[in-house]
Enzyme design. Sequence first.
Site, PDB file in Angstrom:
ATOM      1  N   ARG A  70      33.568  39.477  41.392  1.00 27.77           N
ATOM      2  CA  ARG A  70      35.013  39.907  42.388  1.00 27.77           C
ATOM      3  C   ARG A  70      34.783  40.419  43.524  1.00 27.77           C
ATOM      4  NH1 ARG A  70      36.715  43.812  39.684  1.00 27.77           N
ATOM      5  NH2 ARG A  70      35.076  44.285  38.048  1.00 27.77           N
ATOM      6  N   TYR A 198      35.643  32.005  41.631  1.00 25.07           N
ATOM      7  CA  TYR A 198      34.891  33.096  40.578  1.00 25.07           C
ATOM      8  C   TYR A 198      35.974  33.443  39.769  1.00 25.07           C
ATOM      9  CZ  TYR A 198      33.163  36.878  38.086  1.00 25.07           C
ATOM     10  OH  TYR A 198      32.930  37.599  36.974  1.00 25.07           O
ATOM     11  N   LYS A 207      42.496  39.241  35.150  1.00 25.64           N
ATOM     12  CA  LYS A 207      42.890  40.556  35.914  1.00 25.64           C
ATOM     13  C   LYS A 207      43.776  40.546  36.692  1.00 25.64           C
ATOM     14  CE  LYS A 207      38.503  41.828  34.216  1.00 25.64           C
ATOM     15  NZ  LYS A 207      38.404  42.669  33.010  1.00 25.64           N
ATOM     16  N   HIS A 227      42.556  47.675  30.170  1.00 33.05           N
ATOM     17  CA  HIS A 227      41.271  47.231  30.316  1.00 33.05           C
ATOM     18  C   HIS A 227      40.336  47.573  29.036  1.00 33.05           C
ATOM     19  CE1 HIS A 227      37.386  46.480  32.929  1.00 33.05           C
ATOM     20  NE2 HIS A 227      37.603  45.399  31.891  1.00 33.05           N
ATOM     21  N   SER A 249      32.113  48.458  33.403  1.00 36.03           N
ATOM     22  CA  SER A 249      31.442  47.304  32.976  1.00 36.03           C
ATOM     23  C   SER A 249      30.065  47.862  32.811  1.00 36.03           C
ATOM     24  CB  SER A 249      31.253  46.338  34.125  1.00 36.03           C
ATOM     25  OG  SER A 249      30.988  47.067  35.661  1.00 36.03           O
ATOM     26  N   CYS A 251      28.744  48.368  29.765  1.00 33.54           N
ATOM     27  CA  CYS A 251      28.438  49.677  28.827  1.00 33.54           C
ATOM     28  C   CYS A 251      28.777  48.859  27.426  1.00 33.54           C
ATOM     29  CB  CYS A 251      29.747  50.555  28.813  1.00 33.54           C
ATOM     30  SG  CYS A 251      29.243  51.693  30.140  1.00 33.54           S
ATOM     31  N   ASP A 278      38.548  42.455  26.036  1.00 32.09           N
ATOM     32  CA  ASP A 278      38.665  42.771  27.466  1.00 32.09           C
ATOM     33  C   ASP A 278      39.906  43.478  28.024  1.00 32.09           C
ATOM     34  OD1 ASP A 278      37.443  43.268  30.236  1.00 32.09           O
ATOM     35  OD2 ASP A 278      38.522  41.278  30.928  1.00 32.09           O
ATOM     36  N   ARG A 367      27.948  33.893  33.215  1.00 25.89           N
ATOM     37  CA  ARG A 367      29.347  34.265  32.259  1.00 25.89           C
ATOM     38  C   ARG A 367      29.336  32.893  31.377  1.00 25.89           C
ATOM     39  NH1 ARG A 367      32.675  38.724  33.077  1.00 25.89           N
ATOM     40  NH2 ARG A 367      31.838  39.737  34.947  1.00 25.89           N
TER      41      ARG A 367
END
Length: 588
Positions: A70, A198, A207, A227, A249, A251, A278, A367
């Site tokens: 991103r 992406y 998102k 989120h 992110s 975690c 997510d 990913r």
Amino acid sequence: MTSTLDSLNDWVEQTARLTRPDRVHWCDGSEAEYHALVNQMLENGDLIELNQDTHPGCYLHRSDPKDVARVEQLTLVCHPNREDAGPNNHWMDPAEAHAKIDALFEGCMAGRTLYVVPYCMGPIGSPIARCGVEITDSPYVVANMRIMTRMGKAAQERIEREGSFVKGLHSTGELDPERRWIMHFPEQLTIKSYGSGYGGNALLGKKCHALRIASHQAHSEGWLAEHMLIVGIQNPQGEIHYIAAAFPSACGKTNLSMLIPPEPYATNGWKIWTVGDDICWMTPGEDGQLWAINPEAGFFGVAPGTSRKTNPNALAMLGRDAIFTNVAVTADMQPWWEGLGEGTPAKDWQGRDANSGNGPAAHPNSRFTVSASQCPSWSPETEAAHGVPISAIVFGGRRQSLVPLVFEARDWTHGVLLGASMASETTAAATDKVGVVRRDPMAMKPFCGYNFGDYFAHWLSFDKDDSQLPKVFHVNWFRKGDDGSFLWPGFGENMRVLEWMLKRISGQAQGVQTPIGIIPADGELDLAGLDLDQHTLQALFAIDPAAWKQELEDIGEYLDSYGTRMPEKLKAEQQRVTRALDEGNPQS
Ligand code: OXD
Ligand code: MN
């Protein structure tokens, strides 16, 4: 009167006039359409076939090396009034923004196909779900949208019935970082994205729609677009409690959503159900509880670090029908990434010799895209139109010191403060400065489509006389001891912390009040079978009043940085906790 179909047709025609594609294809979401797209991408090199014996239906996509994540500085939220976007967003005047990006779209699809992708975020029959249409010139985006959303005919039919949908226009353009924008126009339910292929920039349902546009819609309509992962925890009596959890992110959100209960939990009948990893849309039900759906239908997960040890369920679902992006491959074309713990990479994410010293073989942000239904712990309740009732909301961060393993907010307002002050320490990968505390309220910093001050006020507004709000907890799996090693084993063992939360919810645990919140009383956290001594346990829950006072001061300054839109009630709560620390009295 024009119908929705007319307005959809008009928009497609107008867009085709602007972008001048060779062909227009309306996606029906069928299997046949998916296979035709895959074959076309295999022919033109957009996809590479992986080993079909070990990974049937799996393909690899290699992105342009300058287009792998991103891009926050190029991501804009364009409200007419800059204040409505807030200091948490990059902003441009909507008219100027449209003019800038439309100039890039002009003629950009010449020689390409324009795909019309109708999609539904959430179960097709759910009143909480919302629809959108993405126009894109990327077959890779279409294939991913088919996995990540309910895409095609049924979504289009709902759009025609309902009359309202989010319009997303996307072109990969030239993949030139100098000609790249991701723009949101929340009042116009419109997204325009140019110059990137992406995921977060190009799969506009995720998102862009489900967080930035939806959070703004949720603000005006009285719900929450967050989120957060959603996970169901089934106890030996067969009762399932659902929790929603927000983490910045890196975690372990996907891991927590697919946790496998360790022994003796599994034998004793505990089970985990994955609803989402997510995004979570929550709305108050007639019973006053918050009811949640996962608007997505698939996982777009980070590959590195995923292994049979850290996330066996993820590994199990990645054996078939998945699209991998920017991973490495073994000599016999199996996908490979750092932390997988098996196999040897032969080619890196750019197709180079993996052993030629070019850094990690898989890109750190590589990913997988896979249907949620392939997850062994996938919950059938994911399809429930009314969603699942949320018993607890969990906020977390990566803090090597200060923050206990788990503590509970004393009420909703305190819980909102915990979410608003969420933070992680930077790791070497993110910046050159290690250990700098970055605030990421509710893990929404890059995703909230409006001013954070208004967003916190919206959260506070759910506290009504007849509401049955979830309990709010804060966790930190990452506290370290004096020797620099992690105090808590994490992963599956996090089940023990979830169990304590459930005991608090059902009134079976008393907890201990402290100035910062409620922590487990002696013996309440089940540690049987864990090699954790008393000293480590104390270190996990130690509360240093002086360091916490400093933290609260820092939180106060952070809240002040949002100016007059920051609700007084949240400031007052920050002062209450400061007083409680001063007086050493949890009841202050
Ligand atoms: C994601 C993110 O990709 O949060 O989910 O960045
Ligand atoms: Mn995310």
